[in-house]
Design an enzyme around this catalytic site. Structure first.
Site, PDB file in Angstrom:
ATOM      1  N   LYS A   1       0.826  -1.208   0.000  1.00 52.39           N
ATOM      2  CA  LYS A   1       0.000   0.000   0.000  1.00 52.39           C
ATOM      3  C   LYS A   1       0.860   1.258   0.000  1.00 52.39           C
ATOM      4  O   LYS A   1       1.831   1.351   0.726  1.00 52.39           O
ATOM      5  CB  LYS A   1      -0.870   0.033   1.255  1.00 52.39           C
ATOM      6  CG  LYS A   1      -2.175  -0.725   1.108  1.00 52.39           C
ATOM      7  CD  LYS A   1      -2.784  -0.970   2.457  1.00 52.39           C
ATOM      8  CE  LYS A   1      -3.090   0.315   3.193  1.00 52.39           C
ATOM      9  NZ  LYS A   1      -4.145   1.121   2.552  1.00 52.39           N
TER      10      LYS A   1
ATOM     11  N   GLU B   1     -22.250 -15.860  -0.454  1.00 60.45           N
ATOM     12  CA  GLU B   1     -22.140 -14.474  -0.945  1.00 60.45           C
ATOM     13  C   GLU B   1     -22.269 -14.326  -2.467  1.00 60.45           C
ATOM     14  O   GLU B   1     -21.704 -13.416  -3.059  1.00 60.45           O
ATOM     15  CB  GLU B   1     -20.817 -13.823  -0.470  1.00 60.45           C
ATOM     16  CG  GLU B   1     -20.683 -13.778   1.039  1.00 60.45           C
ATOM     17  CD  GLU B   1     -19.405 -13.099   1.535  1.00 60.45           C
ATOM     18  OE1 GLU B   1     -18.848 -12.250   0.828  1.00 60.45           O
ATOM     19  OE2 GLU B   1     -18.970 -13.433   2.649  1.00 60.45           O
TER      20      GLU B   1
ATOM     21  N   ASP C   1     -19.144  -7.161  -4.330  1.00 63.66           N
ATOM     22  CA  ASP C   1     -18.108  -6.581  -3.509  1.00 63.66           C
ATOM     23  C   ASP C   1     -18.667  -6.411  -2.101  1.00 63.66           C
ATOM     24  O   ASP C   1     -19.819  -6.046  -1.920  1.00 63.66           O
ATOM     25  CB  ASP C   1     -17.757  -5.211  -4.111  1.00 63.66           C
ATOM     26  CG  ASP C   1     -16.729  -4.478  -3.287  1.00 63.66           C
ATOM     27  OD1 ASP C   1     -15.563  -4.506  -3.686  1.00 63.66           O
ATOM     28  OD2 ASP C   1     -17.086  -3.879  -2.256  1.00 63.66           O
TER      29      ASP C   1
ATOM     30  N   ALA D   1      -8.997  -1.339 -10.913  1.00 60.43           N
ATOM     31  CA  ALA D   1      -9.611  -0.125 -10.373  1.00 60.43           C
ATOM     32  C   ALA D   1     -10.773  -0.502  -9.464  1.00 60.43           C
ATOM     33  O   ALA D   1     -11.377  -1.558  -9.626  1.00 60.43           O
ATOM     34  CB  ALA D   1     -10.121   0.751 -11.516  1.00 60.43           C
TER      35      ALA D   1
ATOM     36  N   GLU E   1      -5.758 -13.973   8.089  1.00 57.72           N
ATOM     37  CA  GLU E   1      -4.861 -14.463   7.050  1.00 57.72           C
ATOM     38  C   GLU E   1      -3.484 -14.668   7.667  1.00 57.72           C
ATOM     39  O   GLU E   1      -2.983 -13.812   8.359  1.00 57.72           O
ATOM     40  CB  GLU E   1      -4.755 -13.413   5.949  1.00 57.72           C
ATOM     41  CG  GLU E   1      -3.667 -13.727   4.951  1.00 57.72           C
ATOM     42  CD  GLU E   1      -3.490 -12.636   3.914  1.00 57.72           C
ATOM     43  OE1 GLU E   1      -4.478 -11.990   3.567  1.00 57.72           O
ATOM     44  OE2 GLU E   1      -2.359 -12.463   3.468  1.00 57.72           O
TER      45      GLU E   1
ATOM     46  N   HIS F   1      -4.805 -17.339  -2.047  1.00 57.96           N
ATOM     47  CA  HIS F   1      -4.436 -16.444  -3.147  1.00 57.96           C
ATOM     48  C   HIS F   1      -3.819 -17.191  -4.314  1.00 57.96           C
ATOM     49  O   HIS F   1      -3.535 -16.615  -5.352  1.00 57.96           O
ATOM     50  CB  HIS F   1      -3.491 -15.360  -2.644  1.00 57.96           C
ATOM     51  CG  HIS F   1      -4.104 -14.582  -1.522  1.00 57.96           C
ATOM     52  ND1 HIS F   1      -3.995 -14.979  -0.212  1.00 57.96           N
ATOM     53  CD2 HIS F   1      -4.876 -13.474  -1.521  1.00 57.96           C
ATOM     54  CE1 HIS F   1      -4.669 -14.122   0.555  1.00 57.96           C
ATOM     55  NE2 HIS F   1      -5.211 -13.211  -0.210  1.00 57.96           N
TER      56      HIS F   1
HETATM   57  N1  GLN Z   1     -16.518 -12.490   3.820  1.00 56.05           N
HETATM   58  C1  GLN Z   1     -15.677 -11.975   2.810  1.00 56.05           C
HETATM   59  C2  GLN Z   1     -15.418 -13.055   1.779  1.00 56.05           C
HETATM   60  O1  GLN Z   1     -15.301 -14.163   2.107  1.00 56.05           O
HETATM   61  C3  GLN Z   1     -14.365 -11.498   3.344  1.00 56.05           C
HETATM   62  C4  GLN Z   1     -13.494 -10.914   2.275  1.00 56.05           C
HETATM   63  C5  GLN Z   1     -12.249 -10.227   2.754  1.00 56.05           C
HETATM   64  O2  GLN Z   1     -11.765 -10.479   3.827  1.00 56.05           O
HETATM   65  N2  GLN Z   1     -11.676  -9.362   1.962  1.00 56.05           N
HETATM   66  O3  GLN Z   1     -15.280 -12.785   0.621  1.00 56.05           O
END
Ligand code: GLN
Ligand code: ZN
Length: 744
Positions: free
Chosen positions: A110, A472, A477, A504, A653, A682
């Site tokens: 960042k 989700e 987003d 973006a 994480e 990731h």
């Molecule tokens: N609950 C969100 C997801 O699983 C958390 C995302 C995140 O930590 N950036 O996508």
């Protein structure tokens, strides 16, 4: 006439032309020549636009095909050893940023406290040398169009090295760069450059305090070696770390932020440190989207005029951090739209301010003031904050809660769960698009979402995961989704800002009184819960993350905003509780990134953040289990605040830095439930069972069996389905093995 200047212009283009161009090149759809030609066209168009806005000094070299720090690294030959630097060309440039078949990319970080990410220079084994004449070329190109208004921009040597990795000897590294900078400056001066903007934002951070000697020696060197170069020592995002010392640097001008570092920078001005200096005064906020309060700003300018030698008006920082223009936002209410200022409108503000300082009244100035006032007077700006004294902000002792929750939920030791999202397959994205276009009805879309939820509830049951999620699928987003359903938020059509490379984001704008006016997540959560006997975790985004990933109001305090959103989330949690949801996760993915740059300001922020989280989560019954999730791992400095959140379970994480994290989370410090991600989401790579077992067992040296949860380290939205299912299979199998070994 008071001169006006800019520090940097958005790269994306009004319609994200830049992004599309670069991605077409990556996709092999345009040639390198075509890419360069079109990039040049964009670059010149940006310059012309700024010249038309009446600027006296226009940044050159801020444009980039990926990132300005990477541009500098390549120019200086600071190229990671694993990439051959035999042919330094565009493909090498992109490979460093994105990786290629043979080599992983450099990491990104960042940019100070913004949501922009730069490519971290890697110094190990490199001998810096100039590999091109990039800045000179761009300057010469710009001169043809805007003449000597062109102002080359370059990140200064101290900030550049401070942002680098693998630097063994700081002073030596800076020293190696000095002759390179000298050469660049000399060429620019010979080509006619008047001012050169040298960005040294490291001098607004605590780290800058240890670099004062370095600053003195570096800038004395430049003053001696290239005396004709008129350097602007440019800082932004905060006040100078030591204005008294730094004001003695032998440079032509100082660029200071009078928005984010207002108080302290003004004190420095009042103290007379800049009495005979030229100051580039950043008085228009380059970080938010709101029109300036001209009454306040012109007071400030009058004050500066009296106290500094000479001044130039400019934005507080590069306009990289705001969208291009409000002009295409046809859907916004006029009173709101007229109160917004993106990059182009900010440049216009600067021009109006300069005319005003000269005592030239203009209709445009008066209109701006009227628009600003109209927005402030609008009904929707009133904050009707519920009486916070009536809100519960403390839960009973966690040990008591833990027992009731355990009695109710009856989970095995080392419960397994995921972070919330499941893969958004091409089909999910396609269906959403057809729905947005109006090609399928709301009901059809909802049916589709339900079928995805049902499919994934089944998959999770088959996998034998203990705490399920709905997946989700209805969200693109995690912030935008809430922004669309809460009062006080709006979304723009073109309000994009660069996050990293061609990526973006389009943050929602918080423009008014934030309120919970409709259920946000109840329908999907209840549906998922109706399909299974296992607990389904409700999934919300927390107040701090919603604020940090939005453009926030600047007319009320941040703490008030956190609290307002906290109250809205509290209302949603109540709805979920009322329909029988026993576990609710409130994600605070962006809590840490909102941390102020200065240590001295961090605790106040953290206290506000913790308070808002309590507002959102403390009113629940003892038996309701609150989870939270954070996707980063440098916790040691903020561990007390993390503990203070008092969430029953936190998932974080860790997969890329396992050891460090575990240390900051010993049982002694952290007694609540905790899930340290046991594999890295990731990467598409499926972990082995042995790895996952090791990642479960290692933390068990510091943490107790009763508090540990097993989960991946973030949401699975960006992964593909087959690899996700395989990885989760392994996660469950590994957990079962560890349970058998330690189980009671
Ligand atoms: N609950 C969100 C997801 O699983 C958390 C995302 C995140 O930590 N950036 O996508
Ligand atoms: Zn995450």
């Amino acid at each position: 006439m008071v001169k006006i200047s800019n520090l940097g212009y958005p790269r994306l283009g009004e319609n994200r032309e830049w992004k599309k161009l670069i991605e077409s090149y990556w996709a092999g759809k345009v040639s390198q020549e075509e890419l360069q030609a079109q990039a040049k066209e964009l670059r010149l168009a940006f310059l012309k636009k700024q010249a038309d806005a009446g600027l006296d000094l226009i940044p050159v070299g801020d444009f980039s095909l990926y990132d300005h720090i990477l541009d500098l690294s390549v120019q200086f030959g600071v190229i990671p050893k694993r990439f051959s630097d035999e042919y330094i060309d565009l493909d090498l440039y992109f490979a460093i940023a994105r990786g290629n078949q043979d080599n992983v990319a450099s990491s990104m970080k960042k940019w100070f406290n913004t949501n922009y990410h730069y490519i971290v220079p890697e110094w190990s084994g490199v001998q810096p040398h100039l590999t091109n004449t990039r800045l000179l070329d761009l300057y010469l190109e710009a001169r043809e169009v805007i003449g000597d208004k062109a102002k080359p921009v370059i990140t200064g040597p101290i900030t550049y090295v401070a942002l680098s990795s693998e630097v063994s000897d700081f002073t030596a590294a800076v020293k190696k760069l000095l002759p390179l900078y000298k050469r660049v400056f000399t060429e620019l001066v010979e080509a006619g450059a008047t001012y050169i903007q040298v960005d040294e934002p490291i001098f607004v951070t605590d780290e800058g305090d240890d670099l004062l000697e370095a600053a003195k020696s570096v800038y004395s060197y430049f003053a001696k070696e290239v005396p004709e170069a008129k350097l602007i020592f440019q800082t932004y995002f905060e006040t100078l770390i030591d204005a008294k010392e730094l004001s003695h640097l032998p440079v032509a001008a100082f660029g200071l932020d009078f928005v984010h570092g207002l108080e302290e920078n003004l004190e420095a001005v009042d103290a007379g440190y800049f009495a005979d200096k030229e100051v580039f005064a950043g008085v228009v906020d380059g970080r938010n989207v709101w029109a300036s309060d001209f009454v306040k700003t012109s007071e400030l300018l009058a004050n500066l005029q009296a106290k500094v030698g000479n001044f130039v008006i400019q934005p507080s920082c590069s306009l990289l951090h705001v969208p291009v223009t409000t002009k295409n936002e046809t859907e916004l209410e006029p009173v709101l739209k007229n109160g917004l200022a993106f990059a182009d409108e900010k440049l216009q503000e600067i021009q109006l301010l300069s005319q005003h300082v000269e005592g030239k009244p203009s209709e445009a100035y008066a209109k701006h003031v009227a628009d600003f006032n109209a927005l402030q007077a609008a009904d929707f700006r009133n904050v009707t904050l519920e009486n916070l004294d009536d809100v519960v902000t403390e839960r009973v002792d966690y040990k008591v809660r833990r027992q009731v929750q355990q009695d109710k939920l009856d989970l095995p030791i080392l419960p397994t769960t995921t972070i919330g999202s499941f893969p958004q397959s091409p089909e999910v994205r396609r269906t959403r698009l057809t729905w947005k276009r109006g090609d399928i009805s709301d009901a059809e879309y909802e049916n589709f979402i339900q079928s995805e939820i049902a499919r994934w509830i089944k998959i999770q049951e088959d996998l034998d995961i203990d705490v399920l999620v709905h997946g989700e699928f209805e969200r693109v987003d995690m912030v935008e989704f809430f922004g669309q359903k809460l009062a006080g938020f709006t979304t723009t059509a073109y309000g994009w800002v660069q996050s990293y490379g061609s990526r973006a984001v389009k943050p929602p704008i918080i423009y008014g009184d934030v309120k919970h006016i409709q259920p946000l997540t109840v329908k999907e959560t209840v549906y998922a819960q109706s399909l299974t006997d296992r607990p389904v975790k409700g999934m919300l985004t927390g107040p701090i993350t919603i604020t940090n990933w939005s453009f926030e109001r600047s007319d009320i305090s941040r703490a008030d905003l956190f609290n307002q959103i906290g109250l809205a989330i509290k209302d949603e949690i109540k709805l979920l509780e009322d329909v029988g949801i026993a576990i609710i996760q409130v994600d605070e993915a962006a809590l840490r990134e909102g941390l102020p740059l200065r240590k001295s300001k961090q605790q106040a922020y953290l206290d506000d953040a913790v308070h808002a989280f309590h507002i959102a989560t403390s009113s629940v019954k003892d038996e309701t289990q609150i989870h939270t999730h954070m996707c980063y791992s440098k916790f040691s400095e903020i561990i007390d605040s993390i503990r203070a959140l008092d969430a029953d379970v936190i998932s974080i994480e860790t997969s890329r830095s396992h050891g460090d994290v575990i240390e900051s989370f010993e049982t002694a410090v952290y007694p609540l439930g905790i899930g340290l991600g046991v594999y890295d989401i990731h990467s598409p790579r499926v972990p082995t069972k042995e790895e996952v077992i090791a990642n479960i067992e290692r933390p068990l040296r510091q943490l107790s069996l009763e508090q540990f949860w097993v989960n991946p380290d973030c949401g699975l939205k960006t992964r593909r389905e087959p690899e996700t299912i395989s990885a989760l299979e392994i996660l469950v199998a590994a957990t079962k093995e560890v349970r058998a070994k330690y189980g009671k």
